[in-house]
Design an enzyme around this catalytic site. Structure first.
Site, PDB file in Angstrom:
ATOM      1  N   MET A  93       1.395   4.397  -0.938  1.00 19.84           N
ATOM      2  CA  MET A  93       0.628   3.567  -2.738  1.00 19.84           C
ATOM      3  C   MET A  93       1.162   4.777  -4.160  1.00 19.84           C
ATOM      4  SD  MET A  93       0.735   1.467  -2.430  1.00 19.84           S
ATOM      5  CE  MET A  93      -0.069  -0.042  -0.685  1.00 19.84           C
ATOM      6  N   ASN A 110      11.588   1.016   1.673  1.00 14.04           N
ATOM      7  CA  ASN A 110      10.333   0.906   2.236  1.00 14.04           C
ATOM      8  C   ASN A 110       9.675  -0.329   2.318  1.00 14.04           C
ATOM      9  OD1 ASN A 110       7.274   1.360   0.790  1.00 14.04           O
ATOM     10  ND2 ASN A 110       8.178   0.362  -1.450  1.00 14.04           N
ATOM     11  N   HIS A 112       7.675  -3.581   1.438  1.00 12.33           N
ATOM     12  CA  HIS A 112       6.884  -4.395   0.638  1.00 12.33           C
ATOM     13  C   HIS A 112       6.429  -5.742   0.882  1.00 12.33           C
ATOM     14  CE1 HIS A 112       5.590  -5.022  -3.697  1.00 12.33           C
ATOM     15  NE2 HIS A 112       6.464  -5.951  -3.909  1.00 12.33           N
ATOM     16  N   GLU A 150      15.440   4.953  -8.052  1.00  4.90           N
ATOM     17  CA  GLU A 150      14.052   5.241  -9.069  1.00  4.90           C
ATOM     18  C   GLU A 150      13.532   3.930 -10.026  1.00  4.90           C
ATOM     19  OE1 GLU A 150      17.428   5.253  -8.998  1.00  4.90           O
ATOM     20  OE2 GLU A 150      18.540   4.678 -10.740  1.00  4.90           O
TER      21      GLU A 150
HETATM   22  C1  GAR Z   1       0.890  -3.134   4.115  1.00  4.25           C
HETATM   23  O1  GAR Z   1       0.776  -4.625   3.434  1.00  4.25           O
HETATM   24  C2  GAR Z   1       1.983  -3.089   2.360  1.00  4.25           C
HETATM   25  O2  GAR Z   1       3.620  -3.586   2.953  1.00  4.25           O
HETATM   26  C3  GAR Z   1       2.026  -2.830   1.215  1.00  4.25           C
HETATM   27  O3  GAR Z   1       0.726  -2.020   1.532  1.00  4.25           O
HETATM   28  C4  GAR Z   1       0.429  -2.742   3.117  1.00  4.25           C
HETATM   29  C5  GAR Z   1      -0.358  -1.367   3.585  1.00  4.25           C
HETATM   30  O4  GAR Z   1      -1.001  -1.190   5.298  1.00  4.25           O
HETATM   31  N1  GAR Z   1       2.366  -2.155   0.116  1.00  4.25           N
HETATM   32  C6  GAR Z   1       3.405  -2.157  -0.746  1.00  4.25           C
HETATM   33  O5  GAR Z   1       2.773  -2.658  -1.722  1.00  4.25           O
HETATM   34  C7  GAR Z   1       3.776  -0.922  -1.478  1.00  4.25           C
HETATM   35  N2  GAR Z   1       4.231  -1.583  -2.351  1.00  4.25           N
HETATM   36  P1  GAR Z   1      -0.685  -0.746   5.798  1.00  4.25           P
HETATM   37  O6  GAR Z   1      -1.681   1.233   5.650  1.00  4.25           O
HETATM   38  O7  GAR Z   1      -2.025  -1.112   6.945  1.00  4.25           O
HETATM   39  O8  GAR Z   1       0.502  -0.375   6.741  1.00  4.25           O
END
Ligand code: GAR
Length: 202
Positions: A93, A110, A112, A150
């Site tokens: 994050m 990544n 998402h 970016e």
């Molecule tokens: C997941 O749902 C991932 O896709 C999201 O955060 C969560 C992390 O869970 N990522 C984002 O929103 C990035 N923009 P985790 O720590 O259990 O993998």
């Protein structure tokens, strides 16, 4: 044959990291090996998951590095000293600068939790993504694996999987379904695809 060396960047619970660890154990991820986990949060449970799997794990916070520039410098030091081939952001994050993403052009991916270009970009992360999808009333959502450049969530799409939104879903219920039916499947699959390409080209 030599495997691609993977580093995973995390911030929280680490269920996507766990999916990668499990995929490596089961052989679904066979062209790459997770060599390093870096968290930007000291108390992330993901660090415990890495330790349980015997993977080197580091906590590097922006604060401990005196800001974003120092943080990214330290990340580059740790990644480059271990000859990392692929960086996987799995629930990481923190937005990285253009200098950083350029340094690793097509070497960072990544996951998402939506079907990009919906519900993505700055401010869309974690549960907020599912809140926005429910507020809009979409009937289908999903997850996307993409290259990192970016532009937040703006890099080339590698893999996507759709997931049904059901009547009465809360953000938490929808988040869990998207993880189970999409994220934990396409992240290891995309990692394998890219690692196979990396070792094929080496
Ligand atoms: C997941 O749902 C991932 O896709 C999201 O955060 C969560 C992390 O869970 N990522 C984002 O929103 C990035 N923009 P985790 O720590 O259990 O993998």
């Amino acid at each position: 044959m030599a495997k691609a060396r993977i580093a995973v960047l995390v911030s929280g619970g680490g269920t996507n990291l766990q999916a990668l660890i499990d995929a490596e154990k089961s052989g679904k991820l066979k062209s790459g090996s997770i060599c390093l986990v870096i968290s930007n949060k000291k108390d992330a449970f993901a660090l415990q998951r890495a330790a349980n799997a015997g993977i080197e794990a580091l906590a590097i916070t922006r604060k401990s590095c005196g800001g974003q520039e120092g943080f990214e410098k330290k990340l580059i030091e740790e990644l480059d000293s271990r000859d990392i081939d692929l960086i996987i952001m799995a629930g990481f994050m923190s937005i990285l600068s253009e200098d950083f993403t350029r340094h690793y052009d097509h070497k960072i991916i990544n996951i998402h939790p939506s079907l990009i270009p919906s519900f993505c970009g700055k401010g869309f992360y974690g549960l907020l993504v599912h809140e926005a999808a429910l507020a809009k009333g979409v009937k289908v959502t999903g997850a996307t694996v993409h290259y990192v450049n970016e532009i937040p969530d703006g890099g080339e799409i590698i893999m996507q999987k759709a997931v049904e939104v059901k009547e009465g879903d809360t953000p938490e219920v929808l988040q869990k379904r998207v993880m189970e039916e999409a994220e934990w499947i396409i992240l290891p699959a995309a990692a394998e695809k890219i690692c196979a390409e990396i070792i094929g080209g080496k």
